[in-house]
Write a protein that holds these residues in place. Structure first.
Motif, PDB file in Angstrom:
ATOM      1  N   HIS A   5      -8.192  53.466  43.040  1.00  7.19           N
ATOM      2  CA  HIS A   5      -7.351  52.817  43.566  1.00  7.19           C
ATOM      3  C   HIS A   5      -8.329  51.641  44.494  1.00  7.19           C
ATOM      4  CE1 HIS A   5      -3.421  54.048  42.492  1.00  7.19           C
ATOM      5  NE2 HIS A   5      -3.758  55.545  42.754  1.00  7.19           N
ATOM      6  N   HIS A  58       4.253  64.708  44.619  1.00  9.44           N
ATOM      7  CA  HIS A  58       3.234  63.759  45.341  1.00  9.44           C
ATOM      8  C   HIS A  58       4.048  62.267  45.253  1.00  9.44           C
ATOM      9  CE1 HIS A  58       0.091  61.518  46.060  1.00  9.44           C
ATOM     10  NE2 HIS A  58      -0.377  61.276  45.056  1.00  9.44           N
ATOM     11  N   HIS A  59       4.411  61.974  43.753  1.00  7.71           N
ATOM     12  CA  HIS A  59       4.950  60.779  43.751  1.00  7.71           C
ATOM     13  C   HIS A  59       6.562  60.534  44.280  1.00  7.71           C
ATOM     14  CE1 HIS A  59       1.628  59.483  40.858  1.00  7.71           C
ATOM     15  NE2 HIS A  59       1.213  59.441  42.082  1.00  7.71           N
ATOM     16  N   HIS A  64       5.390  56.450  47.770  1.00  8.33           N
ATOM     17  CA  HIS A  64       5.176  56.153  46.380  1.00  8.33           C
ATOM     18  C   HIS A  64       6.734  55.550  45.775  1.00  8.33           C
ATOM     19  CE1 HIS A  64       1.440  58.411  46.535  1.00  8.33           C
ATOM     20  NE2 HIS A  64       1.271  57.697  45.520  1.00  8.33           N
TER      21      HIS A  64
HETATM   22 ZN   LIG Z   1      -0.932  57.377  44.532  1.00  7.30          ZN
END
Ligand SMILES: [Zn+2]
Length: 185
Positions: A5, A58-59, A64
């Motif tokens: 990232h 998590h997403h 996100h």
């Molecule tokens: Zn991410």
């Protein structure tokens, strides 16, 4: 995406920050803003591990969710406008570019809810099978990780190229100063 990232953010920010900046110092500031945007969505890992007990994917956290960001930016701009403060549109734009780069890169192997709130469909290209207890190994030992390594190598190559350019510039400046001194003497 796990490790690429920030390198990907660097590649993007160094292309857009100088174009949007009003001055060289402003370009460096915008570059930092772009880098921050490219990793910011993963701040939800703090909640994931420390507060949520790993209950939510998590997403699926708001960081996100693509639709959240333009709305948040417009709300922030509105508040600044009401407070009669200057809206830093350039910084907003670079930050948003970093955020959307992050979300685009998370899409192939992680899945992102691009259609939210209209649809809960998770856009995903590659399903990473669960083969190891620690989820990180599932990603690192999957062929898609090669793409991450390629992005890192690309960014490292550009970063080193800039270093070489600066060295060359410094050497030329030193040579010019030396030549000037010689002509004075
Ligand atoms: Zn991410």
């Amino acid at each position: 995406m796990l490790i690429a990232h920030l390198p990907a953010g660097y590649l993007l920010a160094r292309r857009i920050a100088p174009r949007l900046a009003a001055a060289p110092a402003d370009a460096r500031r915008l570059m930092a803003v772009g880098l921050a945007g490219s990793v910011f969505p993963d701040i939800d890992l703090v909640i994931f591990y420390l507060a949520d007990g790993r209950q939510t994917l998590h997403h699926d956290y708001w960081t996100h969710i693509p639709a959240f960001w333009p709305a948040a930016m417009l709300a922030a701009a509105g508040l600044l406008w009401l407070a009669r403060a200057k809206v830093p549109w350039r910084a907003f734009l670079v930050f948003l570019a970093g955020i959307f780069l992050h979300l685009a890169l998370d899409t192939p192997a992680g899945g992102i809810l691009w259609g939210w709130p209209v649809s809960l469909h998770r856009f995903l290209l590659v399903d990473i099978p669960t083969r190891f207890d620690w989820w990180v190994w599932n990603f690192v030992l999957h062929w898609s990780f090669l793409a991450e390594l390629a992005v890192c190598a690309w960014a490292a190559r550009e970063f080193r190229a800039i270093g070489r350019f600066r060295d060359l510039k410094r050497a030329l400046q030193a040579r010019m100063v030396g030549a000037e001194r010689e002509s004075i003497e």
